[in-house]
Design an enzyme around this catalytic site. Structure first.
Site, short mmCIF file in Angstrom:
data_model
loop_
_atom_site.label_atom_id
_atom_site.label_comp_id
_atom_site.label_asym_id
_atom_site.label_seq_id
_atom_site.Cartn_x
_atom_site.Cartn_y
_atom_site.Cartn_z
N ARG A 271 -14.55 8.17 -0.25
CA ARG A 271 -13.77 8.77 -0.68
C ARG A 271 -13.23 10.37 -1.11
O ARG A 271 -12.42 10.47 -1.19
CB ARG A 271 -12.84 7.31 -2.20
N LYS B 247 -10.05 2.76 -7.58
CA LYS B 247 -10.30 4.03 -6.77
C LYS B 247 -9.11 4.90 -7.32
O LYS B 247 -9.43 6.16 -7.70
CB LYS B 247 -9.48 3.59 -6.01
N ASP C 266 -6.39 3.23 2.03
CA ASP C 266 -7.23 2.29 2.68
C ASP C 266 -8.69 2.27 2.97
O ASP C 266 -8.93 3.42 3.19
CB ASP C 266 -6.43 2.42 4.39
N LYS D 113 -20.96 9.67 -7.38
CA LYS D 113 -20.29 8.79 -6.31
C LYS D 113 -19.78 9.42 -4.99
O LYS D 113 -19.23 9.88 -3.61
CB LYS D 113 -19.35 7.72 -6.80
N PHE E 243 -17.35 -0.65 -8.11
CA PHE E 243 -16.70 -1.61 -7.94
C PHE E 243 -17.27 -1.73 -6.51
O PHE E 243 -17.75 -1.31 -5.13
CB PHE E 243 -15.14 -1.01 -8.52
N GLY E 244 -16.32 -3.13 -6.57
CA GLY E 244 -16.45 -3.77 -4.81
C GLY E 244 -18.02 -3.75 -4.52
O GLY E 244 -18.79 -4.11 -5.06
N ASN F 201 -6.19 -1.56 -7.24
CA ASN F 201 -7.81 -0.70 -7.39
C ASN F 201 -7.67 0.10 -8.34
O ASN F 201 -7.85 1.44 -7.53
CB ASN F 201 -8.51 -1.59 -5.97
N PRO F 202 -8.69 -0.44 -9.74
CA PRO F 202 -8.46 1.07 -10.61
C PRO F 202 -9.63 1.48 -10.04
O PRO F 202 -9.63 2.92 -11.12
CB PRO F 202 -8.57 -0.51 -11.48
N GLU G 190 -0.32 -4.76 4.32
CA GLU G 190 -1.54 -4.21 4.94
C GLU G 190 -1.12 -5.18 6.56
O GLU G 190 -0.98 -6.49 5.93
CB GLU G 190 -2.25 -5.18 4.50
P1 ITT Z 1 -5.40 -1.80 -2.22
O1 ITT Z 1 -4.91 -2.30 -1.12
O2 ITT Z 1 -4.47 -2.24 -3.78
O3 ITT Z 1 -5.79 -0.23 -2.62
P2 ITT Z 1 -7.66 -2.66 -2.50
O4 ITT Z 1 -8.85 -2.71 -3.15
O5 ITT Z 1 -7.60 -4.21 -1.96
O6 ITT Z 1 -6.93 -2.04 -2.92
P3 ITT Z 1 -8.69 -1.59 0.70
O7 ITT Z 1 -8.00 -2.41 0.95
O8 ITT Z 1 -8.53 -0.42 0.92
O9 ITT Z 1 -8.58 -2.09 -1.52
O10 ITT Z 1 -10.36 -2.16 0.02
C1 ITT Z 1 -10.95 -2.97 0.79
C2 ITT Z 1 -12.23 -3.02 0.67
O11 ITT Z 1 -13.32 -3.01 0.23
C3 ITT Z 1 -12.43 -3.72 -1.33
O12 ITT Z 1 -12.45 -5.14 -1.62
C4 ITT Z 1 -12.54 -3.41 -2.70
O13 ITT Z 1 -13.69 -3.65 -2.95
C5 ITT Z 1 -14.28 -2.00 -1.05
N1 ITT Z 1 -13.98 -1.46 -1.42
C6 ITT Z 1 -13.07 0.23 -1.40
N2 ITT Z 1 -13.13 1.09 -1.76
C7 ITT Z 1 -14.35 1.18 -1.79
C8 ITT Z 1 -15.66 1.47 -2.76
O14 ITT Z 1 -15.87 2.89 -2.66
N3 ITT Z 1 -16.67 1.58 -2.99
C9 ITT Z 1 -17.20 -0.47 -2.56
N4 ITT Z 1 -15.87 -1.59 -2.29
C10 ITT Z 1 -14.82 -0.27 -1.70
#
Ligand code: ITT
Length: 220
Positions: A206, A11, A62, A200, A179-180, A8-9, A33
């Site tokens: 984080r 992060k 995570d 943020k 993101f996310g 995830n870029p 995982e």
């Molecule tokens: P990695 O496991 O490869 O690090 P990932 O995106 O799958 O990448 P996670 O399992 O930790 O990472 O993330 C779970 C979900 O939560 C994923 O859909 C992320 O986009 C979201 N997420 C994590 N941190 C976030 C944040 O700071 N803001 C918004 N969404 C976040």
């Protein structure tokens, strides 16, 4: 040099901003995982696997969104839920809840193949040995693999965990940044997608986990 392991870029952008860019490498490695209700064991297992793969000090991140009114869903399944239901779909589910309070949680797991003191944050391996020993009969298969894993982890690779948490409210999507789930997570009247990275990081799950890690790592 520290290797931040994630696909995830977003992060990495936040970690670089916090830890000062240039001090971390990104490794896009899709570690296994494991299934758990807790982020800690997932991150710890990932850190051991990533360290074995990379051979350098690694930090695995995570994270998840926990919505109080639906028992913490999507929690550890946040990634799968974002890919399937989508962020708008999660908002649709949350929109009808009488209470839309929620939290983001993040666990950073550090592993460099060396021993370190167990304070101020716990090393998870003893917890996992205890969890494996108290698992019920239905968990027989899991128990075996958890015990094997815990035994293996115990003899091999210590991991240090750093946790961060931020409370907030689920709202209709707002903002283009982050993101996310950032567009649907509001903290103090602003969604995370309306904040720049620095802002943020100052309040986020984080950012808080990175602060604990940075303090500990500076003395290492
Ligand atoms: P990695 O496991 O490869 O690090 P990932 O995106 O799958 O990448 P996670 O399992 O930790 O990472 O993330 C779970 C979900 O939560 C994923 O859909 C992320 O986009 C979201 N997420 C994590 N941190 C976030 C944040 O700071 N803001 C918004 N969404 C976040």
């Amino acid at each position: 040099m520290l290797t931040y392991v994630t696909t995830n870029p977003g992060k990495v952008r936040e970690a670089e901003s916090y830890l000062s860019s240039g001090s971390i490498d990104r490794l896009e490695y899709d570690y296994t995982e494991i299934q758990s209700d807790d982020l800690g064991p997932i991150a710890a297992h990932g850190a051991r696997e990533a360290y074995r793969h990379a051979g350098d000090p690694v930090l695995v991140d995570d994270a998840g969104l926990f919505i109080d009114g639906i028992d913490g869903f999507p929690g550890p399944y946040s990634s799968y839920v974002e890919d399937t239901l989508g962020v708008d779909g999660v908002w649709d589910v949350a929109a009808d809840l009488p209470d839309r309070s929620a939290a983001f949680r993040c666990v950073l797991a550090y592993c460099d193949g060396e021993e370190f003191a167990a304070t101020p944050d716990p090393i998870d391996r003893d917890d996992r040995v205890a969890a494996a020993a108290t698992a019920g009969p239905d968990d027989a298969a899991d128990e075996t693999s958890a015990q094997a894993d815990a035994t293996d982890d115990r003899s091999a690779l210590p991991v240090k965990l750093f946790e961060g948490y931020v409370p907030g409210t689920i709202v209709a999507p707002r903002g283009d940044g982050g993101f996310g789930y950032d567009p649907i997570f509001e903290h103090d009247g602003t969604t995370f997608a309306e904040m720049d990275t620095e802002r943020k990081n100052a309040v986020s799950h984080r950012g808080r986990a990175l602060a604990k890690f940075a303090e500990w790592f500076a003395q290492r």
